[in-house]
Design an enzyme around this catalytic site. Structure first.
Site, mmCIF file in Angstrom:
data_model
loop_
_atom_site.group_PDB
_atom_site.id
_atom_site.type_symbol
_atom_site.label_atom_id
_atom_site.label_comp_id
_atom_site.label_asym_id
_atom_site.label_seq_id
_atom_site.Cartn_x
_atom_site.Cartn_y
_atom_site.Cartn_z
ATOM 1 N N ARG A 59 0.849 -1.206 0.000
ATOM 2 C CA ARG A 59 0.000 0.000 0.000
ATOM 3 C C ARG A 59 0.883 1.254 0.000
ATOM 4 O O ARG A 59 0.524 2.272 -0.595
ATOM 5 C CB ARG A 59 -0.972 0.012 1.173
ATOM 6 C CG ARG A 59 -0.317 0.040 2.547
ATOM 7 C CD ARG A 59 -1.320 0.270 3.651
ATOM 8 N NE ARG A 59 -0.711 0.103 4.969
ATOM 9 C CZ ARG A 59 -1.236 0.538 6.111
ATOM 10 N NH1 ARG A 59 -2.393 1.168 6.090
ATOM 11 N NH2 ARG A 59 -0.626 0.343 7.259
ATOM 12 N N SER A 86 -5.315 5.199 5.727
ATOM 13 C CA SER A 86 -5.024 3.770 5.681
ATOM 14 C C SER A 86 -4.760 3.275 4.262
ATOM 15 O O SER A 86 -3.902 2.417 4.042
ATOM 16 C CB SER A 86 -6.188 2.972 6.284
ATOM 17 O OG SER A 86 -6.323 3.229 7.661
ATOM 18 N N GLU A 113 -18.871 3.359 -0.158
ATOM 19 C CA GLU A 113 -18.100 2.616 -1.155
ATOM 20 C C GLU A 113 -18.844 2.495 -2.486
ATOM 21 O O GLU A 113 -18.234 2.623 -3.552
ATOM 22 C CB GLU A 113 -17.745 1.222 -0.623
ATOM 23 C CG GLU A 113 -16.767 1.226 0.534
ATOM 24 C CD GLU A 113 -17.422 1.427 1.886
ATOM 25 O OE1 GLU A 113 -16.696 1.420 2.894
ATOM 26 O OE2 GLU A 113 -18.669 1.604 1.940
ATOM 27 N N PHE A 139 -14.339 -4.323 1.597
ATOM 28 C CA PHE A 139 -15.485 -3.443 1.389
ATOM 29 C C PHE A 139 -15.828 -3.260 -0.084
ATOM 30 O O PHE A 139 -16.757 -2.508 -0.419
ATOM 31 C CB PHE A 139 -15.246 -2.103 2.062
ATOM 32 C CG PHE A 139 -14.986 -2.217 3.548
ATOM 33 C CD1 PHE A 139 -15.506 -3.273 4.279
ATOM 34 C CD2 PHE A 139 -14.206 -1.282 4.209
ATOM 35 C CE1 PHE A 139 -15.266 -3.401 5.639
ATOM 36 C CE2 PHE A 139 -13.958 -1.392 5.572
ATOM 37 C CZ PHE A 139 -14.488 -2.446 6.291
ATOM 38 N N HIS A 163 -5.309 -3.652 2.391
ATOM 39 C CA HIS A 163 -5.652 -4.589 3.463
ATOM 40 C C HIS A 163 -6.231 -5.864 2.841
ATOM 41 O O HIS A 163 -7.397 -6.192 2.992
ATOM 42 C CB HIS A 163 -6.625 -3.949 4.446
ATOM 43 C CG HIS A 163 -6.056 -2.754 5.167
ATOM 44 N ND1 HIS A 163 -5.603 -1.634 4.485
ATOM 45 C CD2 HIS A 163 -5.833 -2.510 6.478
ATOM 46 C CE1 HIS A 163 -5.143 -0.744 5.359
ATOM 47 N NE2 HIS A 163 -5.262 -1.256 6.576
ATOM 48 N N ASP A 171 -8.000 -7.013 13.149
ATOM 49 C CA ASP A 171 -9.287 -6.518 12.647
ATOM 50 C C ASP A 171 -10.321 -7.626 12.523
ATOM 51 O O ASP A 171 -11.517 -7.360 12.386
ATOM 52 C CB ASP A 171 -9.108 -5.828 11.290
ATOM 53 C CG ASP A 171 -8.532 -4.432 11.446
ATOM 54 O OD1 ASP A 171 -8.341 -3.994 12.594
ATOM 55 O OD2 ASP A 171 -8.270 -3.782 10.425
ATOM 56 N N ARG A 222 -1.429 -4.524 3.768
ATOM 57 C CA ARG A 222 -1.251 -3.658 4.926
ATOM 58 C C ARG A 222 0.140 -3.841 5.511
ATOM 59 O O ARG A 222 0.795 -2.879 5.915
ATOM 60 C CB ARG A 222 -2.299 -3.994 5.986
ATOM 61 C CG ARG A 222 -2.125 -3.238 7.302
ATOM 62 C CD ARG A 222 -2.918 -3.919 8.403
ATOM 63 N NE ARG A 222 -2.961 -3.144 9.628
ATOM 64 C CZ ARG A 222 -3.463 -3.616 10.770
ATOM 65 N NH1 ARG A 222 -3.951 -4.832 10.833
ATOM 66 N NH2 ARG A 222 -3.473 -2.863 11.849
#
Length: 367
Positions: A59, A86, A113, A139, A163, A171, A222
C-alpha cells in the site's frame, strides 16, 4: 441539437485560436491520451525502484507510485471512502475537493463505497479525468454492482483495494477478505493485480493508467513485504510483470515450480531456501495478474509454467485463485475458511503461510 453543437464548435475554435496550448491539453485529456513524456518518465520511475529495494507494505509502494505518476498526470482525480490515511491514496499534490471549492483533485467520499465507485464510473464516462478511489478489499462487497458496471461499460476506472488478506490480523474475520480476489479475477473486462513488491506495484499502476478499454483493481497489503532479491537478472525480468506472470528466479531443470502473488511470493522465497538445502531445485513464479498472463501467447505461458511440471501454489485466498495455473500435477495451499482475530504473524503460523509449511507441502507433492 445541431444548432447548439455548431455554436459550441464555433466557441471552441475561437478558444483554440486564442489559447492553443490549453486547447491541445483539453483535447488530449478528453481523448484519454497520456502526456508525451509519460512512457519515458514512468519507465524511469520503475527503473529507479529496481535499483533501490525497500521493505515496505505494498500500500505504501502504491502511494509512492501515485506520488510519481500524479506529477505527470494532471487528469488524476483521486479519492477514498473515509480511509485515506489507511489506503495511502493521497500524495503531495492532493488538494481536497469541497462543496465550496471544486478546483481540487481529491474527493473525500465518506463511508460510501458504492457511491464512490459509481461516481468514479460517471467521471470516467464524462472523460477528461482518470478517476481512482480506494477502500479496504473487503469493502468491495458494498460496491460490487458499481464495480461490475465499470467492467461492463469498459471504463478506465481504477479501484484501489488495500488490506488484502488475513494480514489485517486484529481486525478480525469481518475485515479479512477471502473470496474477493477470486470474484474480481472472474469478472469479465476487469484487470486484477496483486503486486508482490514495490516494482510490481509501480508496474500495476502503470498498466492501469495506460489501459483505455476497461477498469483495473489494484490490490495491496497492509503489512510490510520484502522486495524480491536481486538474483542474477531479477530486475530485468521484473519488467515481465507487464505480462501478468514471470519467473522471479529459477534453478536449472527445476523439480518444482512454485507460484503465488502478493505477500505470498516472499514466503515462497523462504520455503525455497529450505528446499534447496535439501537438494531440491526450484523455480519461483510471481503472478500479479493471472488474467493478463492468460492473454499471453501459449509459448510464453509454456516458458513460465511448462505443461506437466510439478507446481505448488500459495494463496492467502481461495485455492481457486491458482488452481487453473497449478493443474493436475500440482496442489494449492489456500484458505478454506474465513479469517480469525489474532496478530497477523500468529495467523500466518496457524494457517500455514510460512516458509516451513511451503517446504512441507512441496516435499509431500514430490514424494
Amino acid at each position: 441539437g445541431a444548432a447548439k453543437e455548431a455554436a459550441w464548435n464555433e466557441k471552441y475554435a475561437a478558444y483554440a485560436e486564442a489559447h492553443p496550448e490549453l486547447a491541445a491539453e483539453y483535447k488530449r485529456r478528453v481523448n484519454g491520451d497520456l502526456p508525451a513524456n509519460w512512457a519515458e518518465a514512468s519507465q524511469a520511475f520503475v527503473e529507479q525502484l529496481q535499483a533501490n529495494p525497500s521493505k515496505i507494505a505494498s500500500r505504501k509502494a502504491s502511494q509512492n507510485a501515485i506520488e510519481a505518476f500524479g506529477k505527470l498526470l494532471p487528469e488524476f482525480l483521486g479519492g477514498s471512502a473515509d480511509l485515506a490515511p489507511s489506503n495511502l491514496t493521497m500524495w503531495s499534490g492532493s488538494e481536497s475537493l469541497t462543496a465550496d471549492d471544486a478546483s481540487g483533485n481529491y474527493v473525500h467520499y465518506g463511508v460510501r463505497e458504492f457511491a464512490m465507485s459509481a461516481m468514479m464510473n460517471g467521471v470516467a464516462l464524462h472523460g477528461g479525468f482518470i478517476p481512482y478511489g480506494a477502500t479496504f478489499l473487503m469493502f468491495m462487497e458494498y460496491a460490487r454492482n458499481a464495480v461490475r458496471m465499470a467492467a461492463l461499460m469498459k471504463q478506465r476506472t481504477i479501484f484501489v483495494y488495500t488490506h488484502d488478506s488475513i494480514g489485517l490480523g486484529e481486525d478480525g474475520p469481518t475485515h479479512q477478505p477471502v473470496e474477493q480476489i477470486a470474484s474480481l479475477r472472474l469478472t469479465p473486462n476487469m484487470s486484477t493485480w496483486r503486486p508482490c513488491d514495490q516494482v510490481e506495484s509501480a508496474i500495476a499502476w502503470k498498466y492501469a493508467v495506460e489501459r483505455k478499454d476497461g477498469p483495473s483493481a489494484l490490490i495491496f497489503s497492509r503489512q510490510n513485504i520484502t522486495d524480491l532479491p536481486a538474483k542474477g537478472n531479477r530486475y530485468d525480468e521484473a519488467l515481465q510483470a507487464e505480462k501478468g506472470a514471470y519467473i522471479v528466479e529459477s534453478d536449472e531443470n527445476p523439480d518444482v515450480i512454485m507460484v503465488a502473488s502478493g505477500s505470498e511470493v516472499s514466503t515462497l522465497e523462504e520455503g525455497a531456501a529450505l528446499l534447496r538445502a535439501d537438494g531440491i531445485k526450484v523455480r519461483i513464479v510471481s503472478v500479479p495478474s493471472e488474467g493478463l498472463f492468460r492473454s499471453q501467447s501459449k509459448e510464453y505461458q509454456e516458458s513460465v509454467i511448462p505443461t506437466g511440471s510439478k507446481v505448488f501454489g500459495l494463496t492467502a485466498g481461495l485455492p481457486v485463485n491458482l488452481e487453473g495455473l497449478v493443474g493436475a500435477n500440482g496442489k494449492v495451499w489456500g484458505l478454506e475458511s474465513f479469517g480469525f482475530s489474532a496478530p497477523y504473524k500468529v495467523l500466518d503460523e496457524k494457517l500455514g503461510f510460512t516458509g516451513q509449511n511451503v517446504y512441507n507441502q512441496v516435499k509431500e507433492l514430490l514424494n
